[in-house]
Design a protein around this motif. Structure first.
Motif, PDB file in Angstrom:
ATOM      1  N   SER A   1       0.827  -1.212   0.000  1.00 32.44           N
ATOM      2  CA  SER A   1       0.000   0.000   0.000  1.00 32.44           C
ATOM      3  C   SER A   1       0.858   1.257   0.000  1.00 32.44           C
ATOM      4  CB  SER A   1      -0.943   0.015   1.208  1.00 32.44           C
ATOM      5  OG  SER A   1      -0.221   0.030   2.426  1.00 32.44           O
ATOM      6  N   ARG A   2       1.956   1.210   0.740  1.00 33.80           N
ATOM      7  CA  ARG A   2       2.847   2.371   0.767  1.00 33.80           C
ATOM      8  C   ARG A   2       3.501   2.574  -0.602  1.00 33.80           C
ATOM      9  NH1 ARG A   2       5.692   5.902   3.868  1.00 33.80           N
ATOM     10  NH2 ARG A   2       7.836   6.297   3.190  1.00 33.80           N
ATOM     11  N   ALA A   3       3.908   1.479  -1.241  1.00 32.06           N
ATOM     12  CA  ALA A   3       4.494   1.588  -2.573  1.00 32.06           C
ATOM     13  C   ALA A   3       3.493   2.183  -3.560  1.00 32.06           C
ATOM     14  CB  ALA A   3       4.963   0.221  -3.053  1.00 32.06           C
ATOM     15  N   ALA A   4       2.235   1.752  -3.456  1.00 33.37           N
ATOM     16  CA  ALA A   4       1.195   2.297  -4.337  1.00 33.37           C
ATOM     17  C   ALA A   4       1.033   3.797  -4.133  1.00 33.37           C
ATOM     18  CB  ALA A   4      -0.128   1.587  -4.070  1.00 33.37           C
ATOM     19  N   ARG A   5       1.276   4.250  -2.915  1.00 27.90           N
ATOM     20  CA  ARG A   5       1.081   5.663  -2.580  1.00 27.90           C
ATOM     21  C   ARG A   5       2.287   6.534  -2.930  1.00 27.90           C
ATOM     22  NH1 ARG A   5       0.300   4.922   2.288  1.00 27.90           N
ATOM     23  NH2 ARG A   5       2.151   5.745   3.325  1.00 27.90           N
ATOM     24  N   VAL A   6       3.504   6.039  -2.679  1.00 28.56           N
ATOM     25  CA  VAL A   6       4.667   6.934  -2.740  1.00 28.56           C
ATOM     26  C   VAL A   6       5.656   6.621  -3.855  1.00 28.56           C
ATOM     27  CG1 VAL A   6       4.489   7.236  -0.233  1.00 28.56           C
ATOM     28  CG2 VAL A   6       6.163   5.604  -1.160  1.00 28.56           C
ATOM     29  N   ALA A   7       5.490   5.521  -4.562  1.00 30.31           N
ATOM     30  CA  ALA A   7       6.484   5.142  -5.577  1.00 30.31           C
ATOM     31  C   ALA A   7       6.663   6.244  -6.614  1.00 30.31           C
ATOM     32  CB  ALA A   7       6.071   3.846  -6.259  1.00 30.31           C
ATOM     33  N   THR A   8       7.904   6.504  -6.960  1.00 28.04           N
ATOM     34  CA  THR A   8       8.198   7.476  -8.007  1.00 28.04           C
ATOM     35  C   THR A   8       7.837   6.883  -9.363  1.00 28.04           C
ATOM     36  OG1 THR A   8      10.454   6.653  -8.314  1.00 28.04           O
ATOM     37  CG2 THR A   8      10.121   8.380  -6.633  1.00 28.04           C
ATOM     38  N   GLU A   9       7.758   7.730 -10.354  1.00 26.83           N
ATOM     39  CA  GLU A   9       7.453   7.239 -11.693  1.00 26.83           C
ATOM     40  C   GLU A   9       8.550   6.306 -12.191  1.00 26.83           C
ATOM     41  OE1 GLU A   9       5.696   6.080 -14.921  1.00 26.83           O
ATOM     42  OE2 GLU A   9       4.716   7.245 -13.338  1.00 26.83           O
ATOM     43  N   SER A  10       9.779   6.590 -11.812  1.00 27.89           N
ATOM     44  CA  SER A  10      10.892   5.722 -12.187  1.00 27.89           C
ATOM     45  C   SER A  10      10.720   4.327 -11.575  1.00 27.89           C
ATOM     46  CB  SER A  10      12.216   6.334 -11.721  1.00 27.89           C
ATOM     47  OG  SER A  10      13.283   5.442 -11.956  1.00 27.89           O
ATOM     48  N   MET A  11      10.314   4.285 -10.310  1.00 27.62           N
ATOM     49  CA  MET A  11      10.094   2.994  -9.655  1.00 27.62           C
ATOM     50  C   MET A  11       8.912   2.264 -10.281  1.00 27.62           C
ATOM     51  SD  MET A  11      12.448   2.398  -7.455  1.00 27.62           S
ATOM     52  CE  MET A  11      11.655   0.863  -7.017  1.00 27.62           C
ATOM     53  N   ARG A  12       7.872   3.001 -10.629  1.00 33.54           N
ATOM     54  CA  ARG A  12       6.708   2.357 -11.257  1.00 33.54           C
ATOM     55  C   ARG A  12       7.091   1.763 -12.613  1.00 33.54           C
ATOM     56  NH1 ARG A  12       2.176   3.990  -8.084  1.00 33.54           N
ATOM     57  NH2 ARG A  12       2.725   5.856  -6.886  1.00 33.54           N
ATOM     58  N   GLU A  13       7.984   2.446 -13.313  1.00 32.42           N
ATOM     59  CA  GLU A  13       8.428   1.918 -14.600  1.00 32.42           C
ATOM     60  C   GLU A  13       9.234   0.636 -14.394  1.00 32.42           C
ATOM     61  OE1 GLU A  13       8.521   1.180 -18.351  1.00 32.42           O
ATOM     62  OE2 GLU A  13       7.405   2.898 -17.543  1.00 32.42           O
ATOM     63  N   GLN A  14      10.033   0.596 -13.350  1.00 36.41           N
ATOM     64  CA  GLN A  14      10.771  -0.627 -13.037  1.00 36.41           C
ATOM     65  C   GLN A  14       9.812  -1.773 -12.707  1.00 36.41           C
ATOM     66  OE1 GLN A  14      14.144  -0.208 -10.308  1.00 36.41           O
ATOM     67  NE2 GLN A  14      14.241   1.971 -10.800  1.00 36.41           N
ATOM     68  N   LEU A  15       8.739  -1.451 -11.981  1.00 37.88           N
ATOM     69  CA  LEU A  15       7.750  -2.475 -11.645  1.00 37.88           C
ATOM     70  C   LEU A  15       6.994  -2.941 -12.888  1.00 37.88           C
ATOM     71  CD1 LEU A  15       6.304  -1.132  -8.274  1.00 37.88           C
ATOM     72  CD2 LEU A  15       7.964  -2.972  -8.620  1.00 37.88           C
TER      73      LEU A  15
ATOM     74  N   ASN B   1      10.872   2.919   2.304  1.00 45.11           N
ATOM     75  CA  ASN B   1      11.108   2.906   3.751  1.00 45.11           C
ATOM     76  C   ASN B   1      12.209   1.881   3.993  1.00 45.11           C
ATOM     77  OD1 ASN B   1      11.118   2.280   6.523  1.00 45.11           O
ATOM     78  ND2 ASN B   1       8.967   2.819   6.748  1.00 45.11           N
ATOM     79  N   PRO B   2      13.460   2.336   4.135  1.00 46.51           N
ATOM     80  CA  PRO B   2      14.578   1.390   4.215  1.00 46.51           C
ATOM     81  C   PRO B   2      14.495   0.424   5.390  1.00 46.51           C
ATOM     82  CG  PRO B   2      15.285   3.612   4.804  1.00 46.51           C
ATOM     83  CD  PRO B   2      13.909   3.732   4.222  1.00 46.51           C
TER      84      PRO B   2
END
Length: 225
Positions: free
Chosen positions: A102-116, A153-154
């Motif tokens: 849920s946190r990833a869905a909320r805060v992921a950057t566009e770069s991270m979403r592209e990786q996903l 969140n490391p």
């Protein structure tokens, strides 16, 4: 989790202790070093082509990960895998995996979403029947660790990687007895899509369902053995 031998160019960028840690960890996860096995640091150092000091540093980290345990005057052993471990690990993951999704869905950057998205395409085209155990586990690690990283969140990422490793070790014990491995692998697609689309509630629910489904499937395989 990485399951291929590290490339020389990549290894050169990291300390020998890091390289030793990753290689020994992968052998533990893949059960090349079996639960309960005595670990000889001299033999490992020779096999990995590094000194004893990096191996000993790696083993200290792996003890924190609960993958090995050391006893005075007895040596270091790969930790045993007990049925009760599955319940304990799942109890933690069922709380934290939905949080990360849920946190990833909320805060992921566009770069991270592209990786996903790249990971999702890999899952969609993955042929479970033709794949090796290593390839299957590597893809599973890409999915989970990609979501953990996207959650940004490391501390959460560190905890989840440790418990995902422990779950993977249990999974390896029954992988050849799971009747619906393809479904388990490909249900990652909906989870990844929910994270990419920013649907926090759906991402959390799918992550929770994935963990409970994993526990149920592994438990059935363990007791059917």
């Amino acid at each position: 989790m990485a399951f291929e031998v590290l490339a020389i160019a990549d290894a050169a960028k990291r300390s020998l202790a890091d390289v030793a840690y990753e290689r020994i960890r992968d052998r533990l996860l893949m059960l090349d070093i079996k639960p309960g096995d005595l670990i000889n640091d001299d033999d490992l150092a020779k096999d990995l082509g590094v000194g004893r000091t990096p191996v000993r540093e790696a083993l200290k980290r792996l003890e924190l990960d609960r993958l090995v345990v050391s006893y005075p005057r007895r040596g270091t052993f790969a930790t045993r895998v007990e049925v009760t471990d599955l319940a304990f690990i799942s109890e933690i993951r069922i709380q934290l995996e939905p949080l990360a999704a849920s946190r990833a869905a909320r805060v992921a950057t566009e770069s991270m979403r592209e990786q996903l998205r790249a990971v999702m395409r890999a899952v969609e085209s993955f042929e479970t029947r033709a794949a090796s155990v290593v390839e299957t586990l590597r893809l599973d690690a890409r999915v989970h660790q990609g979501i953990y990283a996207a959650a940004a969140n490391p501390h959460l990422e560190d905890v989840l990687i440790r418990y995902d490793n422990l779950a993977t070790r249990i999974w390896c014990m029954v992988l050849d007895r799971l009747p619906d491995l393809s479904r388990h692998v490909h249900e990652h697609v909906d989870l990844l899509r929910a994270v990419i689309d920013g649907d926090e509630a759906r991402a959390a629910e799918l992550a929770r369902t994935h963990v409970t489904g994993f526990e149920h499937a592994v438990r059935e395989a363990l007791f059917a053995a």
